[in-house]
Scaffold this motif. Sequence first.
Motif, PDB file in Angstrom:
ATOM      1  N   LEU A  39      44.381  44.957  17.983  1.00  0.00           N
ATOM      2  CA  LEU A  39      44.467  45.596  19.301  1.00  0.00           C
ATOM      3  C   LEU A  39      45.634  46.428  19.386  1.00  0.00           C
ATOM      4  O   LEU A  39      45.350  47.559  19.952  1.00  0.00           O
ATOM      5  N   ARG A  40      46.771  45.818  18.746  1.00  0.00           N
ATOM      6  CA  ARG A  40      47.839  46.677  18.869  1.00  0.00           C
ATOM      7  C   ARG A  40      47.830  48.003  18.260  1.00  0.00           C
ATOM      8  O   ARG A  40      48.033  49.080  18.689  1.00  0.00           O
ATOM      9  N   VAL A  73      36.882  43.390  29.090  1.00  0.00           N
ATOM     10  CA  VAL A  73      36.372  42.500  28.100  1.00  0.00           C
ATOM     11  C   VAL A  73      35.057  42.196  28.383  1.00  0.00           C
ATOM     12  O   VAL A  73      34.631  41.658  29.145  1.00  0.00           O
ATOM     13  N   ALA A  74      33.900  43.006  27.545  1.00  0.00           N
ATOM     14  CA  ALA A  74      32.586  42.756  27.756  1.00  0.00           C
ATOM     15  C   ALA A  74      31.870  42.197  26.900  1.00  0.00           C
ATOM     16  O   ALA A  74      30.817  42.166  26.477  1.00  0.00           O
ATOM     17  N   ILE A  75      32.637  41.001  26.241  1.00  0.00           N
ATOM     18  CA  ILE A  75      32.006  40.219  25.351  1.00  0.00           C
ATOM     19  C   ILE A  75      31.546  38.921  26.204  1.00  0.00           C
ATOM     20  O   ILE A  75      32.467  38.189  26.515  1.00  0.00           O
ATOM     21  N   GLY A  76      30.419  38.891  26.563  1.00  0.00           N
ATOM     22  CA  GLY A  76      29.801  37.785  27.475  1.00  0.00           C
ATOM     23  C   GLY A  76      29.190  36.750  26.492  1.00  0.00           C
ATOM     24  O   GLY A  76      29.245  35.609  27.149  1.00  0.00           O
ATOM     25  N   ASN A  77      28.760  36.889  25.442  1.00  0.00           N
ATOM     26  CA  ASN A  77      27.631  35.854  25.043  1.00  0.00           C
ATOM     27  C   ASN A  77      28.354  34.964  23.738  1.00  0.00           C
ATOM     28  O   ASN A  77      28.123  33.988  23.453  1.00  0.00           O
ATOM     29  N   ILE A 121      39.995  34.318  23.641  1.00  0.00           N
ATOM     30  CA  ILE A 121      40.732  34.745  23.083  1.00  0.00           C
ATOM     31  C   ILE A 121      41.129  36.293  23.278  1.00  0.00           C
ATOM     32  O   ILE A 121      42.473  36.638  23.306  1.00  0.00           O
ATOM     33  N   THR A 122      40.422  37.091  23.277  1.00  0.00           N
ATOM     34  CA  THR A 122      40.547  38.640  23.504  1.00  0.00           C
ATOM     35  C   THR A 122      41.152  38.686  24.773  1.00  0.00           C
ATOM     36  O   THR A 122      42.159  39.472  24.820  1.00  0.00           O
ATOM     37  N   THR A 123      40.707  38.112  25.925  1.00  0.00           N
ATOM     38  CA  THR A 123      41.424  38.207  27.222  1.00  0.00           C
ATOM     39  C   THR A 123      42.713  37.758  27.107  1.00  0.00           C
ATOM     40  O   THR A 123      43.781  38.390  27.716  1.00  0.00           O
ATOM     41  N   LEU A 124      42.899  36.654  26.507  1.00  0.00           N
ATOM     42  CA  LEU A 124      44.400  36.087  26.432  1.00  0.00           C
ATOM     43  C   LEU A 124      45.191  37.202  25.585  1.00  0.00           C
ATOM     44  O   LEU A 124      46.581  37.431  26.010  1.00  0.00           O
ATOM     45  N   ASN A 125      44.579  37.591  24.458  1.00  0.00           N
ATOM     46  CA  ASN A 125      45.316  38.553  23.789  1.00  0.00           C
ATOM     47  C   ASN A 125      45.997  39.790  24.459  1.00  0.00           C
ATOM     48  O   ASN A 125      47.386  40.254  24.452  1.00  0.00           O
ATOM     49  N   VAL A 126      45.239  40.332  25.407  1.00  0.00           N
ATOM     50  CA  VAL A 126      45.456  41.621  26.083  1.00  0.00           C
ATOM     51  C   VAL A 126      46.448  41.243  27.292  1.00  0.00           C
ATOM     52  O   VAL A 126      47.372  42.081  27.686  1.00  0.00           O
ATOM     53  N   LYS A 127      45.997  40.123  27.794  1.00  0.00           N
ATOM     54  CA  LYS A 127      47.111  39.958  28.856  1.00  0.00           C
ATOM     55  C   LYS A 127      48.588  39.356  28.525  1.00  0.00           C
ATOM     56  O   LYS A 127      49.483  39.898  29.076  1.00  0.00           O
ATOM     57  N   GLU A 128      48.483  38.776  27.358  1.00  0.00           N
ATOM     58  CA  GLU A 128      49.811  38.476  26.692  1.00  0.00           C
ATOM     59  C   GLU A 128      50.635  39.446  26.216  1.00  0.00           C
ATOM     60  O   GLU A 128      51.941  39.640  26.294  1.00  0.00           O
ATOM     61  N   ALA A 129      49.966  40.601  25.882  1.00  0.00           N
ATOM     62  CA  ALA A 129      50.427  41.847  25.388  1.00  0.00           C
ATOM     63  C   ALA A 129      50.852  42.634  26.581  1.00  0.00           C
ATOM     64  O   ALA A 129      51.772  43.674  26.502  1.00  0.00           O
ATOM     65  N   GLY A 130      50.627  42.248  27.879  1.00  0.00           N
ATOM     66  CA  GLY A 130      51.077  43.103  29.043  1.00  0.00           C
ATOM     67  C   GLY A 130      50.073  43.893  29.659  1.00  0.00           C
ATOM     68  O   GLY A 130      50.528  44.733  30.710  1.00  0.00           O
ATOM     69  N   VAL A 131      48.975  44.103  29.222  1.00  0.00           N
ATOM     70  CA  VAL A 131      48.014  44.930  30.028  1.00  0.00           C
ATOM     71  C   VAL A 131      47.910  44.411  31.471  1.00  0.00           C
ATOM     72  O   VAL A 131      47.599  43.251  31.824  1.00  0.00           O
ATOM     73  N   ARG A 175      42.028  31.271  33.891  1.00  0.00           N
ATOM     74  CA  ARG A 175      42.987  30.463  33.604  1.00  0.00           C
ATOM     75  C   ARG A 175      43.905  31.318  32.370  1.00  0.00           C
ATOM     76  O   ARG A 175      45.135  31.058  32.336  1.00  0.00           O
ATOM     77  N   VAL A 176      43.089  32.046  31.671  1.00  0.00           N
ATOM     78  CA  VAL A 176      44.130  32.707  30.393  1.00  0.00           C
ATOM     79  C   VAL A 176      44.443  34.057  30.958  1.00  0.00           C
ATOM     80  O   VAL A 176      45.105  34.888  30.318  1.00  0.00           O
ATOM     81  N   GLY A 177      44.257  34.415  32.339  1.00  0.00           N
ATOM     82  CA  GLY A 177      44.958  35.495  32.780  1.00  0.00           C
ATOM     83  C   GLY A 177      44.203  36.799  33.371  1.00  0.00           C
ATOM     84  O   GLY A 177      44.613  37.873  33.789  1.00  0.00           O
ATOM     85  N   ALA A 178      42.633  36.668  33.305  1.00  0.00           N
ATOM     86  CA  ALA A 178      41.786  37.679  33.514  1.00  0.00           C
ATOM     87  C   ALA A 178      42.166  37.975  34.963  1.00  0.00           C
ATOM     88  O   ALA A 178      42.140  37.078  35.803  1.00  0.00           O
ATOM     89  N   ASP A 179      42.284  39.388  35.538  1.00  0.00           N
ATOM     90  CA  ASP A 179      42.629  39.654  36.854  1.00  0.00           C
ATOM     91  C   ASP A 179      41.376  39.532  37.589  1.00  0.00           C
ATOM     92  O   ASP A 179      41.192  39.959  38.928  1.00  0.00           O
ATOM     93  N   HIS A 180      40.100  39.994  36.999  1.00  0.00           N
ATOM     94  CA  HIS A 180      39.069  40.126  37.812  1.00  0.00           C
ATOM     95  C   HIS A 180      37.819  39.731  36.821  1.00  0.00           C
ATOM     96  O   HIS A 180      37.627  40.162  35.660  1.00  0.00           O
ATOM     97  N   VAL A 181      37.045  38.586  37.235  1.00  0.00           N
ATOM     98  CA  VAL A 181      35.725  38.178  36.269  1.00  0.00           C
ATOM     99  C   VAL A 181      34.583  38.679  37.024  1.00  0.00           C
ATOM    100  O   VAL A 181      34.510  38.436  38.238  1.00  0.00           O
ATOM    101  N   VAL A 182      33.606  39.111  36.172  1.00  0.00           N
ATOM    102  CA  VAL A 182      32.251  39.581  36.797  1.00  0.00           C
ATOM    103  C   VAL A 182      31.286  38.737  35.967  1.00  0.00           C
ATOM    104  O   VAL A 182      31.343  38.294  34.923  1.00  0.00           O
ATOM    105  N   PHE A 183      30.156  38.584  36.939  1.00  0.00           N
ATOM    106  CA  PHE A 183      29.118  37.931  36.627  1.00  0.00           C
ATOM    107  C   PHE A 183      27.681  38.586  36.601  1.00  0.00           C
ATOM    108  O   PHE A 183      27.047  38.509  37.472  1.00  0.00           O
TER     109      PHE A 183
END
Length: 231
Positions: A75-76, A88-92, A99-109, A127-135
């Motif tokens: 990602l970097r 992060v459009a990985i739904g299934n 893990i992807t959401t955690l990665n980008v949030k920990e990197a400061g996005v 919990r891992v930092g997503a600012d907005h969750v869609v269903f």
Amino acid sequence: MNLSSLNFFRSLRKDNKQFAVIGLGRFGRAVCTTLHRLGYDVLGTDIDEKLVAQALTDQIVAHALQLDSTEPGSLREAGIYELDTVIVAIGNYIQESIITTLNVKEAGVPHVVAKASTEIHGKLLQRVGADHVVFPEYEAGCALARSLTKPAILDRFDLDPDNSIVELIVPDEFHGRTIAELQLRSRYGLNLLAVSQEDKFEINPDPRKRLERGSAMVVIGCNKDINRLPI
């Protein structure tokens, strides 16, 4: 729309022109296509090289890369951490999504939107930092159910659980009557925002205007009052 969603959209930069979409399935492709058509610079990524190649062929992104988003280094190197908004459009694949959401949030996005497939998935993403969750599936299901039970309602925007703005076909009972005669506010507790006129909407229409069968009207009010309309 809840208050957390409102705060999220308020925080978005109006001058942001670049987005990254991780996951190029149906949902991710739809996001890419719409952003690209609106003139934004979109970077699309997926672990599946075929999906990346298809996105480039279909010209729904400005750039596309094949990478494993669970690897922070990938990602970097792709420059995703430098962007203001990542979807992060990985739904299934729940583990990869989290893990992807955690990665980008920990990197400061600063702004991360994540797709959830279940309620538990959504809670974990938060919990891992997503600012907005869609269903998307849930929202599409709700929209379909409403369409089947209230076919006269063409579109709906929920302000909160109790109040909405709806576009609906003018009821037969309203045909030929003026807006003033209908007394929507006193009879139904609703405010009329617009009426269609030759494929366009007239905002704040004249109270003397007569409504016509088959045209559309837009009202705002309590859902209970909207349900009392003769539709």
